[in-house]
Write a protein that holds these residues in place. Sequence first.
Motif, PDB file in Angstrom:
ATOM      1  N   GLN A 217      -7.004   9.032  11.633  1.00 43.51           N
ATOM      2  CA  GLN A 217      -6.562   8.426  12.889  1.00 43.51           C
ATOM      3  C   GLN A 217      -5.344   7.528  12.689  1.00 43.51           C
ATOM      4  OE1 GLN A 217      -7.752   8.691  16.212  1.00 43.51           O
ATOM      5  NE2 GLN A 217      -5.895   7.485  16.557  1.00 43.51           N
ATOM      6  N   LYS A 218      -4.329   7.747  13.541  1.00 40.34           N
ATOM      7  CA  LYS A 218      -3.192   6.818  13.587  1.00 40.34           C
ATOM      8  C   LYS A 218      -3.680   5.512  14.206  1.00 40.34           C
ATOM      9  CE  LYS A 218      -1.112  10.004  16.190  1.00 40.34           C
ATOM     10  NZ  LYS A 218      -0.128  10.624  17.096  1.00 40.34           N
ATOM     11  N   CYS A 219      -3.377   4.379  13.579  1.00 33.22           N
ATOM     12  CA  CYS A 219      -3.837   3.096  14.116  1.00 33.22           C
ATOM     13  C   CYS A 219      -2.688   2.097  14.176  1.00 33.22           C
ATOM     14  CB  CYS A 219      -4.917   2.486  13.225  1.00 33.22           C
ATOM     15  SG  CYS A 219      -6.423   3.452  13.151  1.00 33.22           S
ATOM     16  N   LEU A 220      -2.748   1.222  15.152  1.00 33.60           N
ATOM     17  CA  LEU A 220      -1.780   0.140  15.213  1.00 33.60           C
ATOM     18  C   LEU A 220      -2.515  -1.156  15.525  1.00 33.60           C
ATOM     19  CD1 LEU A 220       1.446  -0.124  15.223  1.00 33.60           C
ATOM     20  CD2 LEU A 220       1.121  -0.635  17.617  1.00 33.60           C
TER      21      LEU A 220
ATOM     22  N   HIS B  27      -0.801  -3.888   7.122  1.00 34.20           N
ATOM     23  CA  HIS B  27       0.151  -3.072   7.875  1.00 34.20           C
ATOM     24  C   HIS B  27      -0.017  -3.350   9.356  1.00 34.20           C
ATOM     25  CE1 HIS B  27       1.227  -0.488   4.529  1.00 34.20           C
ATOM     26  NE2 HIS B  27      -0.054  -0.374   4.220  1.00 34.20           N
ATOM     27  N   THR B  28       0.975  -2.966  10.130  1.00 33.33           N
ATOM     28  CA  THR B  28       0.739  -2.860  11.569  1.00 33.33           C
ATOM     29  C   THR B  28       0.289  -1.437  11.852  1.00 33.33           C
ATOM     30  OG1 THR B  28       3.087  -2.391  11.923  1.00 33.33           O
ATOM     31  CG2 THR B  28       2.348  -4.644  12.283  1.00 33.33           C
ATOM     32  N   PHE B  29       1.089  -0.459  11.396  1.00 34.69           N
ATOM     33  CA  PHE B  29       0.678   0.929  11.554  1.00 34.69           C
ATOM     34  C   PHE B  29       0.041   1.408  10.253  1.00 34.69           C
ATOM     35  CE2 PHE B  29       1.283   5.399  10.777  1.00 34.69           C
ATOM     36  CZ  PHE B  29       0.804   5.970  11.940  1.00 34.69           C
ATOM     37  N   PHE B  30      -1.087   2.102  10.389  1.00 35.25           N
ATOM     38  CA  PHE B  30      -1.699   2.702   9.212  1.00 35.25           C
ATOM     39  C   PHE B  30      -2.545   3.890   9.646  1.00 35.25           C
ATOM     40  CE2 PHE B  30      -5.934   1.064  10.078  1.00 35.25           C
ATOM     41  CZ  PHE B  30      -5.654  -0.032  10.881  1.00 35.25           C
ATOM     42  N   GLU B  31      -2.973   4.655   8.646  1.00 39.84           N
ATOM     43  CA  GLU B  31      -3.834   5.792   8.945  1.00 39.84           C
ATOM     44  C   GLU B  31      -5.219   5.497   8.427  1.00 39.84           C
ATOM     45  OE1 GLU B  31      -1.739   9.770   8.262  1.00 39.84           O
ATOM     46  OE2 GLU B  31      -0.503   8.306   7.218  1.00 39.84           O
ATOM     47  N   MET B  32      -6.213   5.862   9.231  1.00 44.29           N
ATOM     48  CA  MET B  32      -7.597   5.573   8.876  1.00 44.29           C
ATOM     49  C   MET B  32      -8.372   6.881   8.771  1.00 44.29           C
ATOM     50  SD  MET B  32      -9.723   2.781   8.840  1.00 44.29           S
ATOM     51  CE  MET B  32      -9.908   1.648  10.192  1.00 44.29           C
ATOM     52  N   LEU B  33      -8.891   7.130   7.577  1.00 41.46           N
ATOM     53  CA  LEU B  33      -9.741   8.298   7.398  1.00 41.46           C
ATOM     54  C   LEU B  33     -11.158   7.905   7.780  1.00 41.46           C
ATOM     55  CD1 LEU B  33      -8.332   9.316   3.923  1.00 41.46           C
ATOM     56  CD2 LEU B  33      -7.992  10.572   6.062  1.00 41.46           C
ATOM     57  N   GLY B  34     -11.890   8.818   8.382  1.00 42.36           N
ATOM     58  CA  GLY B  34     -13.248   8.469   8.765  1.00 42.36           C
ATOM     59  C   GLY B  34     -14.131   9.674   8.924  1.00 42.36           C
TER      60      GLY B  34
ATOM     61  N   GLY C 232      -8.930   3.068   4.718  1.00 41.50           N
ATOM     62  CA  GLY C 232      -7.477   2.960   4.919  1.00 41.50           C
ATOM     63  C   GLY C 232      -6.768   3.898   3.959  1.00 41.50           C
ATOM     64  N   LEU C 233      -6.018   4.827   4.511  1.00 45.85           N
ATOM     65  CA  LEU C 233      -5.402   5.856   3.679  1.00 45.85           C
ATOM     66  C   LEU C 233      -4.399   5.260   2.684  1.00 45.85           C
ATOM     67  CD1 LEU C 233      -4.805   8.822   2.952  1.00 45.85           C
ATOM     68  CD2 LEU C 233      -3.169   8.864   4.843  1.00 45.85           C
ATOM     69  N   GLU C 234      -3.555   4.345   3.165  1.00 45.93           N
ATOM     70  CA  GLU C 234      -2.512   3.790   2.306  1.00 45.93           C
ATOM     71  C   GLU C 234      -3.126   2.996   1.143  1.00 45.93           C
ATOM     72  OE1 GLU C 234      -2.692   3.524   5.536  1.00 45.93           O
ATOM     73  OE2 GLU C 234      -0.866   4.360   6.409  1.00 45.93           O
ATOM     74  N   ARG C 235      -4.204   2.278   1.466  1.00 41.04           N
ATOM     75  CA  ARG C 235      -4.840   1.458   0.446  1.00 41.04           C
ATOM     76  C   ARG C 235      -5.469   2.342  -0.635  1.00 41.04           C
ATOM     77  NH1 ARG C 235      -8.824  -3.164   2.552  1.00 41.04           N
ATOM     78  NH2 ARG C 235      -7.064  -3.543   3.938  1.00 41.04           N
ATOM     79  N   MET C 236      -6.110   3.417  -0.149  1.00 37.96           N
ATOM     80  CA  MET C 236      -6.730   4.365  -1.078  1.00 37.96           C
ATOM     81  C   MET C 236      -5.667   4.962  -1.982  1.00 37.96           C
ATOM     82  SD  MET C 236      -9.798   5.286  -1.476  1.00 37.96           S
ATOM     83  CE  MET C 236      -9.806   5.582  -3.219  1.00 37.96           C
ATOM     84  N   ALA C 237      -4.541   5.325  -1.397  1.00 33.87           N
ATOM     85  CA  ALA C 237      -3.466   5.940  -2.171  1.00 33.87           C
ATOM     86  C   ALA C 237      -2.976   4.975  -3.241  1.00 33.87           C
ATOM     87  CB  ALA C 237      -2.320   6.341  -1.252  1.00 33.87           C
ATOM     88  N   ARG C 238      -2.915   3.691  -2.869  1.00 32.83           N
ATOM     89  CA  ARG C 238      -2.442   2.686  -3.814  1.00 32.83           C
ATOM     90  C   ARG C 238      -3.383   2.595  -5.017  1.00 32.83           C
ATOM     91  NH1 ARG C 238      -3.798  -2.990  -1.699  1.00 32.83           N
ATOM     92  NH2 ARG C 238      -4.443  -4.015  -3.611  1.00 32.83           N
ATOM     93  N   VAL C 239      -4.695   2.628  -4.746  1.00 33.87           N
ATOM     94  CA  VAL C 239      -5.664   2.552  -5.825  1.00 33.87           C
ATOM     95  C   VAL C 239      -5.555   3.777  -6.732  1.00 33.87           C
ATOM     96  CG1 VAL C 239      -8.136   2.706  -6.305  1.00 33.87           C
ATOM     97  CG2 VAL C 239      -7.281   1.050  -4.622  1.00 33.87           C
TER      98      VAL C 239
END
Length: 885
Positions: free
Chosen positions: A64-67, A82-89, A231-238
């Motif tokens: 999901q696109k989130c803001l 972030h303001t915009f991020f992607e959320m996997l669920g 949070g997709l970006e956070r997961m990617a960072r890990v």
Amino acid sequence: MKTNEIRNKFLKFFEKKSHVIWPSDSLVPQNDPTLLFTGAGMNQFKDMFLGKGNLKFKKATTCQKCLRTGDIDNVGKTASHHTFFEMLGNFSFGDYFKKETIEWAWEFLVQELKIPEERLSVSVYKEDQESYEIWAKHIGVPKPRIYQYGEKDNFWPANAPLLGPNGPCGPCSEIFYDQGEKAGCGRKECEPACDCDRFVEIWNLVFTQYDRTEGGKLVPLPHKNVDTGMGLERMARVIQGVQTNFDIDIFNPIIKSLEEITQLKYNGQIENAMLMRRIADHVKACVFCISDGVLPSNEGRGYVERRLLRRAIRDGTQLGVTDCFLYKLVPVVSNVMQEYYPDIKQRRENIARIVKSEEEKFHETLELGTARLKELMDALQKNRQKFLSGQEAFKLYDTYGFPLDMTESILNEKGFTVDKDGFENELKKQRLQARTSSQMTGQVFDTGPLSKIKDISKGTEFLGYNECACEAKIIALIQGDQLVDKVIAGSEITVILDQTPFYGESGGQIGDTGVLESNGNHVRITDTKKNNDFILHIGKVVKGELRTGSLVHARIDTQRRDSIRKNHSATHILHYVLRKVIGQHAEQAGSLVTPDRLRFDFHHFSGLTKEEILRIEDMVNEIILENVPVAVKELSIQDARNAGAMALFGEKYGELVRMASIGDFSKELCGGTHVNYSGEIGLLRIIGESSVAAGIRRIEAMTGIAALNRYREKERILQEMCDILSTSEDKLIPKAQDLLSELKNLHKEIHKVKQKEIRGKIDSFVENAKEVSGVKIIARKLEDATVDDLRKTIDILMKSAKEMAIVLGTAQDGRVTIVAAISPGLVKRGLHAGAVSKEVAKLVGGGGGGRPDMAQAGGQWVDKLDEALRFATELLSKKLLDGVS
RNA sequence: GGGGACGUAGCUCAGUCCGGGAGAGCGUCUCGUUCGCAACGAGAAGGUCGGGGGUUCGAUUCCCCUCGUCUCCA
């Protein structure tokens, strides 16, 4: 592992566990006016959680696109805001519960993403023994790495049992990634709840099992739900083992472009890096907003977007960029995101144009503010002051949008300072004021009448594509915001039926009108709207009554609908032709289809020329005259896209879509109603072209009989003009011009004559003037004069003697106008034209006033004017004799 | 949702506080100066003072409503 890969793996993983991969909702929540933006994966499933939704599956997975703007101040400063991020669920609507959720989460992390188990810790709600046991016994997570926290950390919504809101809620279990002692505070006893960076929360599993009722009572829900978010970006960072979210693969190219633009090096530690991160975040957010149809504006969502853009621009100037630059990042964002979001790629030029135009606007604002600040500094200089008050600085910020830090640095350059505390005070005042008058409810789930209706029905079936009348059962009646069982004649009412031929306003097409009837009962429907899957018939009971559960015959106004269909199909043709004539970027930005006319907004950077408009009109009419078939069919979204159908900015489409094709020309996804052959439209005339917003133009047009009638009406006016001017059409224009110039000459002539007449009178006025102690007093009447005439006469009279007191009056259109003038010497002696005119005006039933040397008055009693002027002479004489000085 | 500012000639704006002749600069047009252009000189056209209501003898000016633009807070 790339970010795209993680997203794919996640969705595929849950698909294998028999979840449906469901598309992301738009950033603009559909059918949810309580929210500005979509902020979580579960938003689009609210009804499913309550058991009221009508999706056919019970397990879903989304990206999901989130803001969210709540944490905006932390963006760039921390590693993961972030303001915009992607959320996997993954979601369960009354299907699986805690065991599977936890099991799958673990399996995904450890087996799919290959995260070493010892890196993972988990937390559970302190009273949720069930989850604790699953983690400890079933999964085998060592007990020291299972933490039990309170309702602030491990309940959703946070603190819900105590503070609310009412509605579905439940405990949650979080999974953390341990970055190791070096990454955090270094304390031995450090744990996930610590504020330091060591433990990263990567997944939140929410078990929605209660309904919170008034007073904080938690009632178990009959069907239990799961709602997880990663949070997709956070997961990617890990996974990628980098320091911050901004160092992952999808942010790298953006940061790199920023390095090129600013000619600065990105270095994770220093201040510049924070600015670059923030720019990268905000520009990405804006790209997604715009692609979902939100344009920068001064209110609502558009304003949030504008603020994001402006912050990014400000950050750019901090880095030394003075020109527009954000728009250059749009293609970069589009490049990294295109795989999962092809729309962004397709629209990148339009998006970049919108961003650029907003950048230009902001630079204008900054220039205006700078000019204003210079004025303020000049004033300070003059008064030999060094401080700019907090109020002034705040006004600059509040009213003119000029940032405080900019005010400060400009002031400092010139050796001034600003009262920052004063500024903060003003800001606090405004916040307080706004908050106390805010109306936001904080309600997460809708509790209005429609929510109750969802308990008994999944929605209204629309039959109007093929039928214009049908039998239907009344599911619900809404009066005001209350559900009622029965309504009587005279009531304003909203009716919900099980099926209907009425089209509910959506996709720009206006709702139908018509009637609902059953033996002796009659309801006039004046408007039809759509809400979720319900069609709301709005109208008035004309005769008889209505009861929930009874049957009615529903019939639409077919003539009106026919006009709407013509206009709707014409809109599609117009859209198609526009893109042919002015370019593919001219995509729809909004549309309104009514029976009388159509309005079409589209992306374009400048006004259309007369030639372009004519060409567009011609091409549309050619397609109409070709009488090509209009076909509407249902197919899967993928097939539609493959067929080359246009989808719209910011629209969210389900799996099955309707595609309207007009011959071999236009193909668009559309839920509206259309003609069968283009020839039915008859003709189209463009009646206007204008601007609606930066980068958006509007065309208004009419079709069919309405267009014909409009031009008949114009012809009638033309004919009437000819009759009035007694001439023929071809001579109308020269005739009108002749008349106008003749009129002008006559005006001039009259003016001259009047002037002459006045001059003639002037001599006699002067000769017959009364003289009191060397001062000439003139109080006379001018026939048929304007205020201007009176003034001019006075100007001339004034030259005839050194000291004078003049009152002139006239009667026109049943009103009296008086002008009084006193020469400078007399003014010095205390005579006041304003006072004189006031007293004189009393006699004609009015009042007056003005400057000491020149004043004006008026009144209503025309026949008293002579008397008033006689009085004026006496008054002036008396004042002069009394010696006003 | 709440606050502040702005809306006057084609453009940029003054005038509004304190009601009583709607202005400037740029641009446009005409004429002049000049070999021509730039520049200059003279003159002219161009305004429902965003819209509606109120107060007043009189409103661009004061009050209320409304629309549009900008801006801040939520």
